[in-house]
Write a protein that holds these residues in place. Structure first.
Motif, PDB file in Angstrom:
ATOM      1  N   TRP A  45       0.769  -1.215  -0.098  1.00  0.00           N
ATOM      2  CA  TRP A  45       0.088  -0.006   0.215  1.00  0.00           C
ATOM      3  C   TRP A  45       0.971   1.327   0.087  1.00  0.00           C
ATOM      4  O   TRP A  45       1.814   1.404   0.764  1.00  0.00           O
ATOM      5  N   ASP A  59      -3.095   0.650  -4.372  1.00  0.00           N
ATOM      6  CA  ASP A  59      -2.581  -0.538  -4.224  1.00  0.00           C
ATOM      7  C   ASP A  59      -1.368  -0.887  -5.306  1.00  0.00           C
ATOM      8  O   ASP A  59      -1.411  -0.937  -6.296  1.00  0.00           O
ATOM      9  N   GLU A  66      -7.096   2.313  -5.034  1.00  0.00           N
ATOM     10  CA  GLU A  66      -7.972   1.560  -4.079  1.00  0.00           C
ATOM     11  C   GLU A  66      -9.018   2.601  -3.758  1.00  0.00           C
ATOM     12  O   GLU A  66     -10.276   2.211  -4.081  1.00  0.00           O
ATOM     13  N   ARG A  67      -8.737   3.871  -3.212  1.00  0.00           N
ATOM     14  CA  ARG A  67      -9.708   4.739  -2.974  1.00  0.00           C
ATOM     15  C   ARG A  67      -9.131   6.152  -2.794  1.00  0.00           C
ATOM     16  O   ARG A  67      -7.821   6.048  -2.220  1.00  0.00           O
ATOM     17  N   ILE A  69      -9.491   8.705   0.833  1.00  0.00           N
ATOM     18  CA  ILE A  69     -10.246   8.519   2.196  1.00  0.00           C
ATOM     19  C   ILE A  69     -10.311  10.082   2.514  1.00  0.00           C
ATOM     20  O   ILE A  69      -9.330  10.690   2.739  1.00  0.00           O
ATOM     21  N   LYS A  93      -2.413  -3.005   7.885  1.00  0.00           N
ATOM     22  CA  LYS A  93      -3.883  -3.311   8.250  1.00  0.00           C
ATOM     23  C   LYS A  93      -4.302  -2.025   8.528  1.00  0.00           C
ATOM     24  O   LYS A  93      -5.639  -1.486   8.406  1.00  0.00           O
ATOM     25  N   TRP A 107      -7.310   4.594  10.207  1.00  0.00           N
ATOM     26  CA  TRP A 107      -8.289   4.205   9.312  1.00  0.00           C
ATOM     27  C   TRP A 107      -7.875   2.559   9.141  1.00  0.00           C
ATOM     28  O   TRP A 107      -6.681   2.353   9.132  1.00  0.00           O
ATOM     29  N   GLU A 108      -9.148   1.742   8.436  1.00  0.00           N
ATOM     30  CA  GLU A 108      -8.803   0.477   8.230  1.00  0.00           C
ATOM     31  C   GLU A 108      -8.513   0.298   6.701  1.00  0.00           C
ATOM     32  O   GLU A 108      -8.811   1.149   5.962  1.00  0.00           O
ATOM     33  N   PRO A 110      -8.333  -2.354   3.527  1.00  0.00           N
ATOM     34  CA  PRO A 110      -8.212  -1.246   2.624  1.00  0.00           C
ATOM     35  C   PRO A 110      -9.741  -0.540   2.466  1.00  0.00           C
ATOM     36  O   PRO A 110      -9.913   0.239   1.776  1.00  0.00           O
ATOM     37  N   THR A 111     -10.480  -0.726   3.489  1.00  0.00           N
ATOM     38  CA  THR A 111     -11.858  -0.175   3.205  1.00  0.00           C
ATOM     39  C   THR A 111     -12.093   1.254   3.502  1.00  0.00           C
ATOM     40  O   THR A 111     -12.937   1.885   3.170  1.00  0.00           O
ATOM     41  N   GLY A 112     -11.085   1.799   4.165  1.00  0.00           N
ATOM     42  CA  GLY A 112     -11.091   3.276   4.454  1.00  0.00           C
ATOM     43  C   GLY A 112     -11.944   3.703   5.633  1.00  0.00           C
ATOM     44  O   GLY A 112     -12.351   4.856   5.810  1.00  0.00           O
ATOM     45  N   LYS A 113     -12.563   2.795   6.394  1.00  0.00           N
ATOM     46  CA  LYS A 113     -13.262   2.924   7.407  1.00  0.00           C
ATOM     47  C   LYS A 113     -12.676   3.642   8.501  1.00  0.00           C
ATOM     48  O   LYS A 113     -11.415   3.072   9.019  1.00  0.00           O
TER      49      LYS A 113
END
Length: 281
Positions: A45, A59, A66-67, A69, A93, A107-108, A110-113
Motif C-alpha cells: 500500500w 494498491d 484503491e480509494r 479517504i 492493516k 483508518w482500516e 483497504p476499506t477506508g473505514k
C-alpha cells in the motif's frame, strides 16, 4: 523502486537500477498535491496525504488506486488543512493520519473505514511494535506537549508536557525571564526497536530519556538508524549532527549543505545517511 510524489498530485515510480521512470502511477490533479507519503511494510500500500483534507490510497501490488479517504465529510478544497503525516501500522492493516484540524485518525485498510479519532495536533509517529501512536506539534498550542495513544483504541496512554530550556539572554521580542523559543514539537520518531520515542523541539532540543542539548534553533528533521543506535538531526544551519542514543553523546557533525536540512534518513544497513536540504542535495 523509488516512489516520487509532488505538490501537483502526481505519483511516479522509478527503477533504481536504471534511474529511469517506469510508471506514472497517478497523474497531476492541479495544486491538490501531497504533503506526506507512506508505504506499508509489506510493500503493498501507498498512502499520500494531500493538501485538501484527504488521503489517496494506492494498491501497488494490483497497480490501481484503491480509494480516496476523506478526513471529513466535506473536505476543504481551499487547502487550509493539509494532511501533515500518514503512517501505516505493522502489517499494513491500519493507516494513521494527522492534520491540524482533525487531529490523529486511524483508518482500516483497504476499506477506508474510520476506526477512531483523537483531537490532537498534526504530527505523529507509529510504534514499530504496534502498541502506540505518538502525536503532537503545531505552533499555537497553549500547553506544549505530546501524547501517547493506544494504537488499537485511540485512548490516551500518557500525556507529556515539555518544559522549555532555561531563559537565555534577553533578545528582541523576548519577555524578561522567558525563553526566546517555546519548545514547540516539530518532529518525533520511534526508534526501530520500539524502545524509545525521540522528539525534536523548536527551542533547539532533542529529548529521549535524557535531553540532547544542541545549539540549533528552529525546525529540524529526525532520523534513527535501523539498529536504534544512532540518531541524526538535520538542522537549520545546514549541519547534520549524529548522536549515540545509548550514551546521549554527540559523535559526528556533518557539513556541506548551504541551507536548512529538512529531513534525514539512514540506509537500511545503518552505514549511510542521506540529508535533504532546501537548496542543496
Amino acid at each position: 523502486h523509488l516512489l516520487v510524489a509532488d505538490h501537483g498530485g502526481a505519483l511516479d515510480q522509478y527503477d533504481l537500477t536504471t534511474g529511469k521512470r517506469t510508471k506514472s502511477i497517478l497523474s497531476s490533479v492541479g495544486m491538490h498535491g501531497m504533503d506526506c507519503v507512506a508505504v506499508s511494510d509489506d510493500g503493498r500500500w501507498f498512502a499520500g496525504g494531500r493538501t485538501v483534507q484527504d488521503i489517496r490510497l494506492y494498491d501497488l501490488k494490483a497497480g490501481k488506486e484503491e480509494r480516496v479517504i476523506p478526513l471529513v465529510e466535506k473536505p476543504d478544497a481551499q487547502g487550509s488543512d493539509h494532511v501533515k503525516r500518514v503512517a501505516f501500522g505493522p502489517g499494513g492493516k491500519v493507516l494513521y493520519s494527522g492534520s491540524a484540524r482533525t487531529g490523529t485518525t486511524a483508518w482500516e485498510i483497504p476499506t477506508g473505514k474510520q476506526l477512531w479519532r483523537a483531537g490532537l495536533a498534526p504530527y505523529l509517529a507509529v510504534d514499530p511494535l504496534g502498541r502506540y501512536v505518538a502525536a503532537g506539534g503545531g505552533f499555537n498550542n497553549e500547553v506544549v506537549r505530546f501524547t501517547l495513544l493506544n494504537a488499537q483504541t485511540g485512548d490516551t496512554a500518557r500525556t507529556v508536557d515539555v518544559p522549555p530550556d532555561p531563559p537565555a539572554a534577553e533578545g528582541p521580542g523576548q519577555a524578561p525571564g522567558q525563553p526566546m523559543y517555546p519548545p514547540y514539537l516539530i518532529d518525533l520518531r520511534f526508534t526501530p526497536d520500539g524502545s524509545r520515542l525521540v522528539t525534536a523541539h523548536y527551542d533547539g532540543t532533542g529529548r529521549q530519556v535524557a535531553r540532547l542539548n544542541d545549539d540549533f534553533r528552529g525546525p529540524a528533521g529526525l532520523g534513527c538508524s535501523p539498529d536504534s543506535r544512532w540518531l541524526a538531526v538535520g538542522r537549520q544551519d545546514g549541519k547534520i549532527v549524529v548522536w549515540e542514543v545509548a550514551t546521549q553523546k554527540k559523535v559526528l557533525t556533518l557539513v556541506g549543505h548551504d541551507s536548512a536540512v529538512r529531513d534525514v534518513a539512514f540506509t537500511p544497513d545503518g552505514r549511510g545517511l542521506v540529508g535533504n536540504a532546501d537548496l542543496a542535495p
